[in-house]
Design a protein around this motif. Structure first.
Motif, mmCIF file in Angstrom:
data_model
loop_
_atom_site.group_PDB
_atom_site.id
_atom_site.type_symbol
_atom_site.label_atom_id
_atom_site.label_comp_id
_atom_site.label_asym_id
_atom_site.label_seq_id
_atom_site.Cartn_x
_atom_site.Cartn_y
_atom_site.Cartn_z
ATOM 1 N N GLY A 264 -5.676 2.099 3.913
ATOM 2 C CA GLY A 264 -4.389 2.800 3.899
ATOM 3 C C GLY A 264 -4.524 4.292 4.127
ATOM 4 N N VAL A 265 -3.364 4.922 4.278
ATOM 5 C CA VAL A 265 -3.282 6.371 4.482
ATOM 6 C C VAL A 265 -2.333 6.941 3.439
ATOM 7 C CG1 VAL A 265 -2.641 8.219 6.070
ATOM 8 C CG2 VAL A 265 -3.703 6.141 6.951
ATOM 9 N N GLY A 266 -2.777 7.978 2.770
ATOM 10 C CA GLY A 266 -1.965 8.579 1.719
ATOM 11 C C GLY A 266 -1.489 9.970 2.074
ATOM 12 N N THR A 267 -0.237 10.264 1.749
ATOM 13 C CA THR A 267 0.335 11.602 1.953
ATOM 14 C C THR A 267 0.479 12.265 0.595
ATOM 15 O OG1 THR A 267 1.567 10.877 3.895
ATOM 16 C CG2 THR A 267 2.288 12.917 2.840
ATOM 17 N N ILE A 276 0.396 10.705 -4.698
ATOM 18 C CA ILE A 276 0.101 10.318 -3.322
ATOM 19 C C ILE A 276 1.002 9.155 -2.915
ATOM 20 C CG2 ILE A 276 -1.675 9.545 -1.720
ATOM 21 C CD1 ILE A 276 -3.762 10.636 -3.665
ATOM 22 N N THR A 277 1.620 9.251 -1.764
ATOM 23 C CA THR A 277 2.419 8.164 -1.199
ATOM 24 C C THR A 277 1.564 7.452 -0.159
ATOM 25 O OG1 THR A 277 4.459 9.422 -1.503
ATOM 26 C CG2 THR A 277 4.532 7.565 0.039
ATOM 27 N N TRP A 278 1.390 6.136 -0.355
ATOM 28 C CA TRP A 278 0.458 5.388 0.477
ATOM 29 C C TRP A 278 1.176 4.470 1.453
ATOM 30 C CZ3 TRP A 278 -4.681 6.342 0.555
ATOM 31 C CH2 TRP A 278 -5.218 7.066 -0.512
ATOM 32 N N LYS A 284 3.118 0.064 6.575
ATOM 33 C CA LYS A 284 4.024 -0.441 5.553
ATOM 34 C C LYS A 284 3.736 0.241 4.213
ATOM 35 C CE LYS A 284 4.359 -5.016 7.721
ATOM 36 N NZ LYS A 284 4.135 -6.477 7.538
ATOM 37 N N PRO A 285 4.770 0.411 3.363
ATOM 38 C CA PRO A 285 4.543 1.039 2.059
ATOM 39 C C PRO A 285 3.521 0.251 1.243
ATOM 40 C CG PRO A 285 6.879 0.923 2.541
ATOM 41 C CD PRO A 285 6.201 0.119 3.595
ATOM 42 N N ALA A 286 2.638 0.957 0.592
ATOM 43 C CA ALA A 286 1.609 0.326 -0.233
ATOM 44 C C ALA A 286 1.582 1.022 -1.589
ATOM 45 C CB ALA A 286 0.244 0.429 0.442
ATOM 46 N N GLN A 287 1.547 0.224 -2.651
ATOM 47 C CA GLN A 287 1.488 0.762 -3.999
ATOM 48 C C GLN A 287 0.043 0.724 -4.475
ATOM 49 O OE1 GLN A 287 4.235 2.170 -4.668
ATOM 50 N NE2 GLN A 287 5.220 1.135 -2.943
ATOM 51 N N MET A 288 -0.536 1.902 -4.644
ATOM 52 C CA MET A 288 -1.939 1.997 -5.056
ATOM 53 C C MET A 288 -2.059 2.935 -6.245
ATOM 54 S SD MET A 288 -3.860 2.283 -1.358
ATOM 55 C CE MET A 288 -3.419 1.222 0.023
ATOM 56 N N ARG A 289 -2.950 2.545 -7.138
ATOM 57 C CA ARG A 289 -3.261 3.397 -8.288
ATOM 58 C C ARG A 289 -4.772 3.543 -8.384
ATOM 59 N NH1 ARG A 289 -1.959 2.759 -13.792
ATOM 60 N NH2 ARG A 289 -2.600 0.566 -13.641
ATOM 61 N N PHE A 290 -5.194 4.693 -8.874
ATOM 62 C CA PHE A 290 -6.614 4.954 -9.079
ATOM 63 C C PHE A 290 -6.771 5.563 -10.472
ATOM 64 C CE2 PHE A 290 -5.492 5.351 -4.639
ATOM 65 C CZ PHE A 290 -6.407 4.542 -3.999
ATOM 66 N N ASP A 304 1.663 -5.566 -3.923
ATOM 67 C CA ASP A 304 2.562 -5.733 -2.781
ATOM 68 C C ASP A 304 4.006 -5.422 -3.151
ATOM 69 O OD1 ASP A 304 3.198 -7.869 -4.369
ATOM 70 O OD2 ASP A 304 2.770 -9.412 -2.866
ATOM 71 N N ALA A 305 4.204 -4.754 -4.277
ATOM 72 C CA ALA A 305 5.559 -4.336 -4.657
ATOM 73 C C ALA A 305 6.090 -3.359 -3.613
ATOM 74 C CB ALA A 305 5.544 -3.684 -6.036
ATOM 75 N N PRO A 306 7.365 -3.443 -3.254
ATOM 76 C CA PRO A 306 7.900 -2.566 -2.203
ATOM 77 C C PRO A 306 8.080 -1.115 -2.635
ATOM 78 C CG PRO A 306 9.641 -3.936 -3.104
ATOM 79 C CD PRO A 306 8.372 -4.417 -3.733
ATOM 80 N N VAL A 307 8.172 -0.885 -3.951
ATOM 81 C CA VAL A 307 8.372 0.475 -4.466
ATOM 82 C C VAL A 307 7.461 0.682 -5.671
ATOM 83 C CG1 VAL A 307 10.768 0.673 -3.674
ATOM 84 C CG2 VAL A 307 10.287 -0.320 -5.915
ATOM 85 N N PRO A 308 7.172 1.935 -6.006
ATOM 86 C CA PRO A 308 6.323 2.194 -7.175
ATOM 87 C C PRO A 308 6.948 1.690 -8.472
ATOM 88 C CG PRO A 308 6.535 4.152 -5.805
ATOM 89 C CD PRO A 308 7.530 3.170 -5.298
ATOM 90 N N ILE A 309 6.091 1.414 -9.442
ATOM 91 C CA ILE A 309 6.566 0.914 -10.742
ATOM 92 C C ILE A 309 7.532 1.890 -11.396
ATOM 93 C CG2 ILE A 309 5.788 0.396 -13.099
ATOM 94 C CD1 ILE A 309 3.288 -0.843 -11.912
#
Length: 328
Positions: A264-267, A276-278, A284-290, A304-309
Motif C-alpha cells: 500500500g501507499v500512505g499519505t 496516515i491514510t492508506w 482502494k482505501p486500506a485500513q492499516m495500524r502499526f 478490509d473495513a471501508p473506513v477507519p474504526i
C-alpha cells in the motif's frame, strides 16, 4: 548689399516664422517618429491630440486603410487565438501609419478582448476616445471600458487566489515530504531487525474466515498461523517524497526465493503514525495500524473495513476481516 539697421532687425524677427513647420508638417514628422517607436505611448497621444487640432482633419492614407480592412477580414474569420493575433497585428499596423485615426483603435480593442487581453483592450479604447471624442458610440466605448476594468480586477483577484493556492499547495507538499520522511524513519525503526513470525486472523471459526465485529475483535477470536519462512516488512518514500510505501517480503523457500509485495501507499496527515491514510496498490482505501504489543512485538494490522474504526461512519456490528502480522 548692406541693409539699413532697422530693416535688418525686422528680417531677423521674421526668419524663424519663415522656417516654422505647419501643424500638418509637425504631424507627419511625429508620425514618422512613432513608426520607429510604436510603443511610445506619450508620443502616440501627442500625435493624436495634434491630429485633432488640424482642420480639415488629416486624410487617412491607403497605407493605413489597407491593413485596417485586412484586419476586419481577419477578425471576421477568426476562430482561434492565433487568428485574432493576426487581426491585432493588422490593426496595430494601421494605427502606426495613421495614429490619429480612431477606427483601428476601436477594432483593435475588440480583437484584444477576444484574446482575453483586457488591460490592452482598455488602453486601445482610451486611444479611440482620444482620437474620436465626438464619435456617436463614445458613450458605449466608455461604458465598455468600465466593464473591462471590472474583468481586469476579477482576473487579477482570481490570479492572485490561484497563486496563493499554488503557494499553499507547495508549502503543504514540502511539509508532507517532511512528515513522510519522519514517518518512514519511525516505522522502519519499529520493524528494524524483526521478522514476521506469526500471522493472526480474527475469525469465529478456525476452519474458515468469518471476520469479526468490533466487539469480537477485542475478544479471544484470534487464530495464529506460523509462516514457514519468517520475512521482513519495510517502508520507503515514494518517488515524489511525499508518500510512504509499504512492502512485505514473502519468502517462498529455497526453491522459489523471496518476493517483495507492495502492500500500500500512505499519505501522512501529520507526524503521527495513526494519521496516515492508506490506499492499496490498486488505489482502494486500506485500513492499516502499526503498533507495539505488550510483548514488545511490532504489529502490522490490516482490515478490509471501508473506513477507519474511529470514523463516525464505521459500522461496529459488521464483521470485517482483520489480519495481524507480528514481527519480533
Amino acid at each position: 548689399m548692406r541693409f539699413p539697421p532697422l530693416l535688418f532687425a525686422v528680417l531677423l524677427l521674421l526668419a524663424p516664422a519663415a522656417f516654422a513647420q505647419s501643424p500638418r508638417e509637425q504631424l507627419n514628422q511625429l508620425a514618422t517618429q512613432l513608426r520607429a517607436s510604436p510603443g511610445d505611448a506619450a508620443l502616440r497621444e501627442r500625435v493624436i491630440k495634434l491630429g485633432q487640432e488640424i482642420r480639415p482633419a488629416p486624410a487617412v492614407p491607403e497605407e493605413a486603410r489597407r491593413p485596417f480592412v485586412q484586419g476586419n477580414s481577419a477578425f471576421q474569420d477568426a476562430k482561434t487565438p492565433a487568428d485574432f493575433d493576426r487581426a491585432i497585428a493588422l490593426y496595430r499596423s494601421a494605427s502606426d501609419v495613421a495614429p490619429w485615426w480612431g477606427d483601428p483603435y476601436f477594432n483593435l480593442a475588440k480583437a484584444l478582448e477576444q484574446n482575453q487581453r483586457f488591460a490592452d483592450a482598455i488602453a486601445a479604447l482610451k486611444l479611440y476616445l482620444l482620437a474620436s471624442p465626438d464619435a456617436a458610440d463614445a458613450r458605449q466605448a466608455q461604458d465598455r471600458i468600465y466593464a473591462l476594468e471590472e474583468r481586469v480586477d476579477r482576473v487579477a483577484k482570481a490570479t492572485a487566489a490561484q497563486a496563493e493556492a499554488a503557494q499553499n499547495a507547495a508549502a503543504m507538499a514540502a511539509l508532507g515530504r517532511q512528515w513522510a520522511q519522519s514517518l518512514v524513519q519511525q516505522l522502519n525503526g519499529m520493524f528494524a531487525g524483526k521478522l514476521v513470525r506469526d500471522t493472526l486472523e480474527c475469525s469465529l471459526d478456525p476452519n474458515r474466515f468469518t471476520g469479526c465485529t468490533l466487539q469480537e475483535k477485542s475478544g479471544n477470536n484470534w487464530y495464529t498461523f506460523h509462516p514457514v519462512y519468517p520475512a521482513p516488512i519495510r517502508f520507503a518514500l515514494s518517488p515524489d517524497g511525499g508518500k510512504i510505501q509499504l512492502f512485505e517480503t514473502l519468502d517462498n523457500g529455497p526453491r522459489f526465493g523471496k518476493t517483495e509485495v507492495h502492500r500500500g501507499v500512505g499519505t501522512p496527515g501529520g507526524v503521527a503514525i495513526g494519521l496516515i491514510t492508506w490506499l492499496t496498490e490498486e488505489g482502494k482505501p486500506a485500513q492499516m495500524r502499526f503498533f507495539v504489543n505488550s510483548k514488545g512485538d511490532s504489529v502490522f494490522e490490516h482490515s478490509d473495513a471501508p473506513v477507519p474504526i474511529h470514523s463516525s461512519s464505521f459500522l461496529p456490528s459488521v464483521r470485517y476481516r482483520y489480519s495481524q502480522r507480528v514481527a519480533r
